[in-house]
Design a protein around this motif. Structure first.
Motif, mmCIF file in Angstrom:
data_model
loop_
_atom_site.group_PDB
_atom_site.id
_atom_site.type_symbol
_atom_site.label_atom_id
_atom_site.label_comp_id
_atom_site.label_asym_id
_atom_site.label_seq_id
_atom_site.Cartn_x
_atom_site.Cartn_y
_atom_site.Cartn_z
ATOM 1 N N THR A 48 0.821 -1.219 0.000
ATOM 2 C CA THR A 48 0.000 0.000 0.000
ATOM 3 C C THR A 48 0.855 1.269 0.000
ATOM 4 O OG1 THR A 48 -0.144 -0.040 2.426
ATOM 5 C CG2 THR A 48 -1.927 -1.131 1.203
ATOM 6 N N ARG A 49 2.145 1.077 -0.247
ATOM 7 C CA ARG A 49 3.099 2.199 -0.304
ATOM 8 C C ARG A 49 3.073 3.013 0.995
ATOM 9 N NH1 ARG A 49 0.093 2.769 -4.728
ATOM 10 N NH2 ARG A 49 -0.426 4.970 -4.324
ATOM 11 N N PHE A 50 3.220 2.280 2.104
ATOM 12 C CA PHE A 50 3.320 2.881 3.440
ATOM 13 C C PHE A 50 2.108 3.758 3.749
ATOM 14 C CE2 PHE A 50 7.490 1.648 2.049
ATOM 15 C CZ PHE A 50 8.033 1.036 3.178
ATOM 16 N N LEU A 51 0.944 3.173 3.533
ATOM 17 C CA LEU A 51 -0.330 3.845 3.746
ATOM 18 C C LEU A 51 -0.487 4.531 5.108
ATOM 19 C CD1 LEU A 51 -3.859 2.702 2.824
ATOM 20 C CD2 LEU A 51 -3.311 2.796 5.246
ATOM 21 N N PRO A 52 -0.091 3.903 6.247
ATOM 22 C CA PRO A 52 -0.295 4.563 7.539
ATOM 23 C C PRO A 52 0.364 5.942 7.636
ATOM 24 C CG PRO A 52 0.312 2.274 7.850
ATOM 25 C CD PRO A 52 0.530 2.575 6.405
ATOM 26 N N ALA A 116 1.629 -1.703 15.707
ATOM 27 C CA ALA A 116 0.414 -0.952 15.362
ATOM 28 C C ALA A 116 0.549 -0.313 13.983
ATOM 29 C CB ALA A 116 0.145 0.119 16.410
ATOM 30 N N LEU A 117 1.703 0.251 13.688
ATOM 31 C CA LEU A 117 1.908 0.884 12.381
ATOM 32 C C LEU A 117 1.833 -0.143 11.256
ATOM 33 C CD1 LEU A 117 4.778 3.374 13.337
ATOM 34 C CD2 LEU A 117 2.389 3.928 12.834
ATOM 35 N N ALA A 317 -8.093 1.474 9.695
ATOM 36 C CA ALA A 317 -6.647 1.642 9.932
ATOM 37 C C ALA A 317 -6.435 2.640 11.058
ATOM 38 C CB ALA A 317 -5.955 2.102 8.651
ATOM 39 N N PHE A 318 -7.245 3.685 11.085
ATOM 40 C CA PHE A 318 -7.174 4.686 12.152
ATOM 41 C C PHE A 318 -7.582 4.079 13.495
ATOM 42 C CE2 PHE A 318 -8.907 8.397 14.519
ATOM 43 C CZ PHE A 318 -7.733 9.147 14.569
ATOM 44 N N GLY A 319 -8.486 3.084 13.450
ATOM 45 C CA GLY A 319 -8.899 2.397 14.673
ATOM 46 C C GLY A 319 -7.737 1.708 15.362
ATOM 47 N N VAL A 320 -6.805 1.159 14.580
ATOM 48 C CA VAL A 320 -5.600 0.534 15.142
ATOM 49 C C VAL A 320 -4.750 1.596 15.841
ATOM 50 C CG1 VAL A 320 -3.457 -0.687 14.583
ATOM 51 C CG2 VAL A 320 -5.599 -1.317 13.434
ATOM 52 N N PHE A 321 -4.676 2.773 15.230
ATOM 53 C CA PHE A 321 -3.935 3.897 15.829
ATOM 54 C C PHE A 321 -4.554 4.275 17.175
ATOM 55 C CE2 PHE A 321 -3.569 8.455 16.585
ATOM 56 C CZ PHE A 321 -2.203 8.673 16.461
#
Length: 465
Positions: A48-52, A116-117, A317-321
């Motif tokens: 995902t090309r470092f989406l986070p 997490a990241l 993805a933000f939920g993991v953050f």
């Protein structure tokens, strides 16, 4: 016989299958799930090309975006995030983090952040797939889906007479087993915390908990409405209290961060032969807490009525953050800002309550018991939302099977409140472990669909590659 079987299955999934020797006499034990989830996180982060990092601003925009639900009975993307946050944020964020730091030292916190990241990318892929393969829900209204449905579409070709896929059935069964196990953990956690803080007998706490839960889960669409209120309150209260404690102890922050980074890379631990414990306790806690890759959160993500599948992926993805970078870090700060002499010999909830008592006096003990009640209660409500599409996949669209599973979960909640059964807790861990294995079977071959959706979303936004 059954207990032995459960123990062996737990050891296979979570125990150390491979042990790698490290300098200083230490070793790095790798469990099956660690060997699946960490490489998967790295793979999807690159894919995902470092989406986070690239799309973090888009995650914030998606959270702040106005709700726009078109389908009757459906929930918004943010409401799906709230449901998944309710289940991610639970006992693991409190006692689990305490256990990780106790076993692996302050350096375990750093490895939780790293996991997490990486997990954010996996969470994006599975949530986006859930959106791409969702169906209309004839019972509750809106939409339903999750891993059982995209696994089904992977193995059962369109037009086939097969009604179910073996792997999808195994995923759904694993999920229902897992959530029954978690129901017992929730009941026991709440009754124990209230007994410690208020000296209330477990029977009274458990009856009250089950009664309130029954009123909510046995109603058709009360779950999301309740979580809409409870989750923001509990998260904001816990975060605000941590900020207060952190500001109060601001002078100690440089030494705390120095301790985290120093111990993370094992300058002291290598010499003591403990670097493996630092890395793996942080990694395992991060994986278990944020649930990325387990297939739980996609059961909520599929229910969202949202204008682009990738947007729900970004929200999850933000939920993991939120779970690991924010809530787990809050617990870690409370712990690491407490003098070690006050917590020596303590573990679990006793250790956390001792830390809170140091920072806030008797109010701290009461506060952490109340927050644990909210964390655990919202987890129970959330897992029954997850169960809906899986019960439907296994038993068809009927209220009988939906209601029977809810009653079973309420019984497990009551039983857990009265006594702790270790083998049942292990059963929950086995359930989530098997879910992860079956989910990952589909994520790799279907992952390109999520990446394609991401590229399309970025194209609409005008983001340059």
């Amino acid at each position: 016989m059954i207990v032995t079987l459960i123990s062996k299955a737990y050891q296979l999934l979570w125990g150390d299958l491979i042990t790698i020797p490290l300098p200083g006499g230490s070793s790095l034990g790798l469990s099956l799930l660690v060997m699946i989830l960490i490489p998967s996180g790295i793979y999807f982060t690159v894919k995902t090309r470092f989406l986070p990092f690239r799309l973090f601003p888009e995650m914030i925009k998606a959270v702040l975006e106005k709700k726009n639900v078109q389908q009757k009975g459906a929930i918004s993307g943010v409401q799906a995030l709230i449901v998944s946050t309710a289940t991610r944020v639970g006992m693991g964020n409190l006692v689990g983090v305490v256990a990780a730091i106790s076993a692996g030292g302050a350096g375990a916190v750093f490895w939780m952040w790293v996991i997490a990241l990486l997990g954010s990318s996996t969470a994006f892929v599975e949530a986006t797939l859930a959106q791409l393969h969702k169906e209309k829900d004839p019972l509750y209204g809106g939409y339903r889906g999750g891993p059982a449905y995209y696994i089904h579409h992977l193995f059962v070709k369109e037009g086939s007479k097969k009604k179910r896929s073996v792997i999808a059935v195994l995923f759904a069964l694993s999920g229902l087993i897992c959530w029954c196990g978690i129901s017992q953990v929730v009941g026991n956690s709440v009754s124990s915390a209230f007994e410690n803080a208020f000296h209330i007998p477990p029977l009274y706490t458990t009856i009250a908990l089950v009664a309130v839960a029954a009123v909510i889960v046995l109603r058709k669409n009360a779950t999301v409405k309740v979580l809409d209120i409870v989750v923001p309150i509990m998260a904001v209260c816990f975060f605000a209290m941590t900020i207060f404690i952190t500001i109060k102890n601001a002078a100690l922050l440089p030494s705390v961060f120095k301790q985290i980074f120093t111990e993370a890379f094992g300058i002291r631990q290598v010499a003591a032969g403990g670097i493996g414990a630092v890395i793996m306790n942080g990694a395992k806690r991060g994986l278990f807490s944020n649930e990325a890759g387990s297939g739980s959160a996609p059961c909520a993500a599929a229910a969202a009525d949202i204008d682009h599948p990738a947007k729900e992926g970004l929200l999850q993805a933000f939920g993991v953050f939120i779970d690991t970078i924010v809530i787990c870090s809050c617990t870690a700060m409370i712990m690491l800002l407490t003098p070690e002499k006050l917590t020596n010999g303590l573990e679990g909830m006793d250790l956390l309550q001792a830390s809170m008592q140091f920072h806030l006096g008797e109010f701290g003990v009461i506060f952490i018991a109340a927050i644990l009640w909210l964390f655990s209660f919202s987890t129970f409500i959330g897992i029954l939302f997850y169960a809906r599409p899986n019960v439907a996949y296994l038993f068809g669209d009927n209220w009988t099977s939906q209601t029977l599973y809810k009653i079973l979960a309420l019984v497990m909640l009551f039983v857990g409140g009265m006594a702790a059964y270790t083998f049942v807790w292990d059963l929950g861990d086995i359930g989530v472990g098997l879910m992860t294995v079956f989910n990952m079977i589909a994520l790799f071959p279907l992952g390109s669909q999520a990446v394609k959706a991401m590229n399309d979303y970025e194209k609409q936004l005008g983001v340059k590659k």
